[in-house]
Design a protein around this motif. Structure first.
Motif, short mmCIF file in Angstrom:
data_model
loop_
_atom_site.label_atom_id
_atom_site.label_comp_id
_atom_site.label_asym_id
_atom_site.label_seq_id
_atom_site.Cartn_x
_atom_site.Cartn_y
_atom_site.Cartn_z
N GLU A 31 62.22 43.57 -67.71
CA GLU A 31 61.32 42.81 -66.83
C GLU A 31 62.16 42.05 -65.81
OE1 GLU A 31 58.02 40.71 -68.62
OE2 GLU A 31 58.45 41.73 -70.51
N ASP A 33 61.83 39.37 -62.74
CA ASP A 33 60.98 38.39 -62.05
C ASP A 33 61.45 38.32 -60.61
OD1 ASP A 33 59.98 35.98 -60.90
OD2 ASP A 33 59.59 35.23 -62.92
N SER A 36 62.10 34.35 -59.43
CA SER A 36 63.26 33.62 -59.98
C SER A 36 64.50 34.48 -60.09
CB SER A 36 62.91 33.05 -61.36
OG SER A 36 62.79 34.11 -62.30
N ARG A 40 64.89 40.14 -68.07
CA ARG A 40 64.75 40.15 -69.52
C ARG A 40 64.75 41.60 -69.99
NH1 ARG A 40 61.61 36.50 -67.41
NH2 ARG A 40 59.71 37.73 -67.42
N GLN A 112 70.42 37.74 -64.81
CA GLN A 112 69.94 37.29 -63.50
C GLN A 112 70.23 38.39 -62.49
OE1 GLN A 112 68.42 34.28 -63.30
NE2 GLN A 112 67.96 34.53 -61.13
N SER A 144 58.36 45.11 -62.61
CA SER A 144 58.63 44.10 -61.59
C SER A 144 57.44 44.06 -60.64
CB SER A 144 59.91 44.43 -60.83
OG SER A 144 60.20 43.42 -59.88
#
Length: 166
Positions: A31, A33, A36, A40, A112, A144
């Motif tokens: 996943e 994001d 941000s 994950r 990240q 996403s």
């Protein structure tokens, strides 16, 4: 005659669960994001597929998920044999959780999106449990911005990429 028929049905009924799970497979969910940049990754397996692999993954431990040394070796194996690249840059992943519940195994990692990446070109490279299950299949779902793309890996497969449109 009724007893014989009933016995035969009971024997067939007991064999059904064994026939239901003939292959070896797992699921990885990635996943991303888009706001941000958090990444994950969750690897999901059945314990009965993983425990035979512990013999080679953790030769100094008991081939059981009851042995903390075997679980640690499994976590290290997954970290070493899974690579996620976003827009050509490798995402550094850190293990965040391991859940062992009955026959279900979930091991989570987080990272990240690399600075300057748009998260449009996603490349996955994985090879879990080489030489253990010739029919091992690992599905990877990449999510996403409400879009999911799936890849399927088999032993020895090369890295694969998907493009997520902005």
């Amino acid at each position: 005659m009724k007893r014989l028929l009933l016995s035969a049905l009971l024997v067939l009924g007991m064999a059904t669960p064994a026939l239901a799970h003939r292959g070896h497979d797992g699921l990885t969910v990635v996943e991303i994001d888009g706001v941000s940049g958090a990444v994950r990754v969750e690897h999901r397996f059945a314990a009965h597929d993983v425990e035979p692999a512990l013999v080679s993954i953790a030769p100094g431990a008991q081939p059981s998920l009851d042995d903390p040394a075997a679980v640690a070796a499994l976590e290290d194996h997954l970290a070493a044999r899974f690579r996620l690249d976003i827009d050509g840059r490798t995402v550094a992943l850190t293990r965040t959780a391991t859940d062992l519940a009955g026959d279900n195994i979930r091991i989570r990692f987080a990272g990240q999106v690399p600075p300057g990446s748009s998260a449009h070109q996603i490349t996955v490279d994985l090879d879990f449990f080489p030489g253990v299950h010739d029919d091992q299949e690992q599905q990877v779902n990449i999510r996403s911005a409400g879009v999911t793309r799936s890849l399927v890996f088999r032993p020895g497969d090369a890295a694969r990429s998907v493009r997520l449109q902005p």
